[in-house]
Scaffold this motif. Structure first.
Motif, short mmCIF file in Angstrom:
data_model
loop_
_atom_site.label_atom_id
_atom_site.label_comp_id
_atom_site.label_asym_id
_atom_site.label_seq_id
_atom_site.Cartn_x
_atom_site.Cartn_y
_atom_site.Cartn_z
N LYS A 198 0.83 -1.21 0.00
CA LYS A 198 0.00 0.00 0.00
C LYS A 198 0.87 1.26 0.00
O LYS A 198 0.56 2.24 -0.69
N ARG A 199 1.98 1.22 0.74
CA ARG A 199 2.89 2.37 0.77
C ARG A 199 3.51 2.60 -0.61
O ARG A 199 3.62 3.75 -1.07
N HIS A 200 3.89 1.50 -1.28
CA HIS A 200 4.43 1.64 -2.64
C HIS A 200 3.38 2.23 -3.58
O HIS A 200 3.71 3.07 -4.45
N PHE A 201 2.14 1.80 -3.41
CA PHE A 201 1.06 2.31 -4.26
C PHE A 201 0.85 3.81 -4.03
O PHE A 201 0.74 4.59 -4.99
N LEU A 202 0.83 4.21 -2.77
CA LEU A 202 0.63 5.63 -2.45
C LEU A 202 1.81 6.47 -2.94
O LEU A 202 1.62 7.61 -3.38
N ASN A 203 3.01 5.89 -2.87
CA ASN A 203 4.19 6.61 -3.40
C ASN A 203 4.04 6.83 -4.90
O ASN A 203 4.37 7.91 -5.43
N GLY A 204 3.54 5.79 -5.60
CA GLY A 204 3.32 5.92 -7.04
C GLY A 204 2.27 6.98 -7.35
O GLY A 204 2.43 7.78 -8.28
N MET A 205 1.21 6.99 -6.55
CA MET A 205 0.17 8.00 -6.72
C MET A 205 0.73 9.40 -6.48
O MET A 205 0.40 10.36 -7.19
N GLY A 206 1.59 9.49 -5.48
CA GLY A 206 2.20 10.79 -5.17
C GLY A 206 3.04 11.29 -6.33
O GLY A 206 3.04 12.50 -6.64
N ILE A 207 3.76 10.37 -6.99
CA ILE A 207 4.58 10.76 -8.14
C ILE A 207 3.70 11.28 -9.27
O ILE A 207 4.03 12.29 -9.93
N LEU A 208 2.57 10.59 -9.51
CA LEU A 208 1.65 11.03 -10.57
C LEU A 208 1.11 12.42 -10.26
O LEU A 208 0.99 13.27 -11.16
N VAL A 209 0.75 12.68 -9.01
CA VAL A 209 0.22 13.99 -8.62
C VAL A 209 1.29 15.07 -8.77
O VAL A 209 1.02 16.19 -9.25
N MET A 210 2.53 14.75 -8.41
CA MET A 210 3.63 15.70 -8.54
C MET A 210 3.89 16.03 -10.01
O MET A 210 4.13 17.19 -10.37
N LEU A 211 3.83 15.01 -10.87
CA LEU A 211 4.02 15.25 -12.30
C LEU A 211 2.90 16.14 -12.86
O LEU A 211 3.15 17.00 -13.72
N TYR A 212 1.68 15.88 -12.34
CA TYR A 212 0.57 16.71 -12.79
C TYR A 212 0.76 18.16 -12.35
O TYR A 212 0.53 19.11 -13.13
N ALA A 213 1.22 18.35 -11.13
CA ALA A 213 1.46 19.70 -10.62
C ALA A 213 2.54 20.40 -11.44
O ALA A 213 2.43 21.60 -11.76
N LEU A 214 3.59 19.63 -11.77
CA LEU A 214 4.68 20.20 -12.58
C LEU A 214 4.16 20.59 -13.95
O LEU A 214 4.51 21.66 -14.49
N MET A 215 3.33 19.72 -14.54
CA MET A 215 2.76 20.03 -15.85
C MET A 215 1.89 21.28 -15.78
O MET A 215 1.92 22.12 -16.70
N PHE A 216 1.14 21.42 -14.71
CA PHE A 216 0.26 22.57 -14.55
C PHE A 216 1.07 23.87 -14.50
O PHE A 216 0.67 24.91 -15.04
N VAL A 217 2.25 23.82 -13.85
CA VAL A 217 3.09 25.01 -13.70
C VAL A 217 3.70 25.42 -15.03
O VAL A 217 3.77 26.62 -15.37
N VAL A 218 4.16 24.40 -15.79
CA VAL A 218 4.91 24.74 -17.02
C VAL A 218 4.02 24.86 -18.24
O VAL A 218 4.49 25.24 -19.32
N SER A 219 2.74 24.51 -18.12
CA SER A 219 1.85 24.57 -19.29
C SER A 219 1.67 26.02 -19.75
O SER A 219 1.54 26.94 -18.93
N MET A 220 1.61 26.19 -21.09
CA MET A 220 1.51 27.52 -21.66
C MET A 220 0.08 27.87 -22.09
O MET A 220 -0.19 28.99 -22.48
N SER A 221 -0.84 26.87 -22.02
CA SER A 221 -2.21 27.15 -22.45
C SER A 221 -3.18 26.27 -21.68
O SER A 221 -2.81 25.25 -21.09
N TRP A 222 -4.48 26.68 -21.72
CA TRP A 222 -5.51 25.91 -21.06
C TRP A 222 -5.75 24.58 -21.78
O TRP A 222 -6.18 23.59 -21.15
#
Length: 303
Positions: free
Chosen positions: A60-84
């Protein structure tokens, strides 16, 4: 002669894996049998967990870590995105990845847990071995103090993980201190030994009188292998006859041990003789069958 104890055994739980009999104490970081509460080392209660629980938490900890990575990537994408538009498609891809990742986790969770459990046991095998040896010392101490029932209950659980000749002998020592009854969950296959042991022979005789359904091929072979030693015991012929009487449970066993059984017919009770006559067609050797039936007729007539 020491008076035998009247006892009642606990019902031994049945698990899918022998490792389920083992627990881990989070209070003192030791392994022990899962029936020991509180922990015999630190004395704390309700702090022990099963190894399966540890494996599930790790997965379960490994799964939550994986989920955390996906959320972090999404946050990074949101910051660097140039359009809606980029943010929209990034959100869609992230949701799809989370759904797929969650689906894979749920589908293969059991397999992941099993693999993690095996990994945990391999990594801690030496520590588990040492802690189980301490459990074994506790059993011997209980026996030295005369607590044969407590020692036997622990030995039954311990033997699910460590099954060796020494443990079987100590279980027999305990069992020979008990007044055995038909309602007790008796064991037999799990106390058989490779060498001749009089404690085992006496115990087999008691089981044969109480629960003939436990007498199997291995038990009969053991008694026949050490027949000469058995016959030196008091009621030796009755012991051999009683165990051979277990062969009457099936025609296969009857046919296999018919020749040996013929020799001990005079020591069988009348109901066993009548049972033998009823299933006589299980004996493939016609001459032997006729000889046995003739002898039964004589014995029944005499009685």
């Amino acid at each position: 002669m020491t008076e035998k104890l009247v006892v009642q055994f606990d019902q031994l739980p049945v698990y899918d894996s022998p490792l389920d009999y083992l627990a881990y104490c989070m209070g003192c970081n030791t392994y022990h049998m899962n029936d020991q509460k509180p922990c015999i080392k630190c004395g704390k209660a309700d702090v022990s967990v099963s190894l399966e629980c540890i494996a599930e938490k790790t997965v379960k900890r490994h799964f939550l870590n994986g989920m955390g990575i996906l959320v972090m990537l999404y946050a990074l994408m949101f910051v660097v995105s140039m359009s809606w538009t980029a943010i929209f498609w990034g959100t869609v891809y992230t949701i799809v990845c989370i759904v797929l990742y969650g689906g894979i986790y749920l589908r293969y969770k059991e397999a992941y847990c099993k693999k993690e459990l095996e990994k945990h046991v391999r990594a801690n095998s030496q520590r588990i071995k040492l802690d189980l040896e301490k459990q074994w010392e506790v059993c011997k101490e209980q026996m030295n103090n005369g607590d044969y029932l407590g020692a036997y209950e622990k030995l039954r659980c311990l033997s699910q993980l460590v099954d060796n000749e020494e443990i079987r002998v100590y279980k027999l020592i305990c069992l020979n201190h008990f007044h055995l009854r038909k309602d007790l969950p008796l064991e037999l296959k799990t106390v058989l030994l490779p060498d001749c042991n009089m404690l085992l022979i006496r115990y087999i005789y008691e089981v044969a009188k109480l629960k003939k359904e436990l007498i199997d091929e291995a038990t009969i072979n053991y008694i026949l292998r050490y027949r000469q030693q058995v016959l030196t015991e008091e009621k030796g012929e009755e012991i051999v006859a009683s165990v051979l009487g277990g062969a009457l449970r099936s025609k296969f066993l009857l046919n296999k041990y018919a020749l040996a059984l013929k020799e001990y017919l005079p020591y069988l009770p009348k109901e066993r003789l009548l049972r033998l006559r009823k299933i006589q067609d299980g004996i493939s050797d016609e001459a032997l069958r006729e000889e046995i039936i003739s002898q039964i007729a004589t014995l029944v007539g005499e009685k």
